[in-house]
Design an enzyme around this catalytic site. Structure first.
Site, PDB file in Angstrom:
ATOM      1  CB  CYS A  43     -41.966  45.141 -34.028  1.00  0.00           C
ATOM      2  SG  CYS A  43     -42.779  46.011 -35.390  1.00  0.00           S
ATOM      3  CE  LYS A  63     -46.108  40.747 -40.388  1.00  0.00           C
ATOM      4  NZ  LYS A  63     -44.971  41.679 -40.545  1.00  0.00           N
TER       5      LYS A  63
HETATM    6  C1  DHB Z   1     -42.891  44.350 -38.544  1.00  0.00           C
HETATM    7  C2  DHB Z   1     -41.588  44.687 -38.755  1.00  0.00           C
HETATM    8  C3  DHB Z   1     -40.600  44.020 -38.061  1.00  0.00           C
HETATM    9  O1  DHB Z   1     -39.273  44.263 -38.239  1.00  0.00           O
HETATM   10  C4  DHB Z   1     -40.948  43.065 -37.152  1.00  0.00           C
HETATM   11  O2  DHB Z   1     -40.015  42.456 -36.434  1.00  0.00           O
HETATM   12  C5  DHB Z   1     -42.253  42.732 -36.966  1.00  0.00           C
HETATM   13  C6  DHB Z   1     -43.232  43.379 -37.672  1.00  0.00           C
HETATM   14  C7  DHB Z   1     -43.959  45.066 -39.242  1.00  0.00           C
HETATM   15  O3  DHB Z   1     -43.934  46.300 -39.294  1.00  0.00           O
HETATM   16  O4  DHB Z   1     -44.917  44.415 -39.720  1.00  0.00           O
END
Ligand code: DHB
Length: 307
Positions: free
Chosen positions: A126, A43
């Protein structure tokens, strides 16, 4: 299985999880480590742990998914520790990092350069951070890439958002080629979507219902971005991601020049078995060809040829 792969790290298979799905906690990562995934992609992490946005922050609709997760993660220190434990389970491990400014990117990349990960995916796209999407700002991109691309030997990948036209891709490609970038992961969720439910309200709560789109509805956009970058950058590997839920979807991404693929929404829908199913389907559509036989074939160009 000899996949005959060409990528900057040695992968167990060309099909892996997309960052953000089943990869936040140690329990989830452990499951990935014993799955069919080609690498364990963790993540996206930030300097400090984050709870993320209020729920519901993920929703499914007919042709995709929408999310405004808000970067819930345990903070980079936990992922440094997880990486060390994951490596002992045998698969390549990829860190994903997000910085709220250039200094944070520099700090996070240098920490993971000194860790047990195999590669570092730098998330510049993001859709849910209030600082905006760095990859839509060429000057900022140049600054961030200048700060992160020579901090160590591990390959750097950039997770980019969708671009609208070949001109936009060309401008971004010119920035990327000034720095040491090993691969691109194309594409992050499409910013910005809005989905209204039967209750006549947005299906997710944060950000007034606006969120990043993933799944089927973004596959043509993802394919076009892979194809456009493949045409513009000769020496950079590409991981395709966006709407892959079948073997035919994987094939399509190779046909437009991807070197590997990632699975997001289908993994979230089906769980870990999606990886095995999609790999099996891909082997069926591949038949007796090798992956290198099909790369870029749909574009009528030699692999990596520049136009
Ligand atoms: C999140 C969403 C995304 O598309 C990403 O690339 C990284 C984090 C998020 O909101 O957690």
């Amino acid at each position: 299985m000899n996949w005959d792969l060409d990528f900057c790290i040695s992968l167990d298979s060309p099909i892996m999880n997309a960052s953000g799905v089943m990869d936040t906690s140690w329990d989830e990562l452990k499951q990935l480590a014993v799955s069919n995934t080609g690498a364990v992609v963790m993540k996206t992490c930030t300097l400090e742990p984050r709870e993320g946005n209020p729920k519901p922050r993920y929703g499914r609709f007919a042709c995709g998914s929408i999310q405004a997760m808000g970067l819930p993660n345990l903070g980079y220190k936990s992922y440094l520790e997880f990486a060390e434990k994951l490596k002992k389970l045998g698969k390549p491990v990829v860190a994903s990092v997000f910085g709220f400014n250039t200094k944070e990117y520099e700090f996070l990349v240098s920490r993971f350069q000194d860790s047990s990960v195999d590669a570092i995916e730098v998330n510049l796209s993001c859709p849910n951070a209030d600082v905006g999407i760095p990859a839509y700002n060429l000057e900022l991109m140049d600054e961030i890439l200048g700060a992160i691309s020579d901090l160590g030997e591990k390959p750097i990948g950039l997770k980019l958002p969708p671009y609208l036209t070949l001109n936009d891709v060309d401008r971004m490609a010119r920035v990327i080629e000034r720095h040491s970038v090993s691969y691109l992961t194309l594409i992050n969720s499409y910013p910005t979507g809005l989905v209204i439910g039967d209750d006549e309200r947005p299906i997710i709560v944060p950000r007034n219902g606006f969120g990043g789109l993933s799944g089927d509805c973004i596959k043509p956009i993802a394919l076009a971005n892979v194809a456009m970058f493949r045409k513009k950058l000769r020496d950079v590997y590409i991981i395709g991601v966006g709407g892959i839920s079948s073997g035919k979807d994987v094939l399509d991404f190779f046909l437009v020049g991807a070197d590997a693929v990632q699975i997001g929404t289908a993994l979230k829908d089906e769980g870990i078995s999606a990886l095995q199913r999609i790999e099996k389907e891909f082997l069926t559509v591949l038949g007796d060809r090798r992956v290198s036989d099909i790369k870029g074939k749909a574009l009528n160009m030699k692999y990596g040829q520049r136009i």
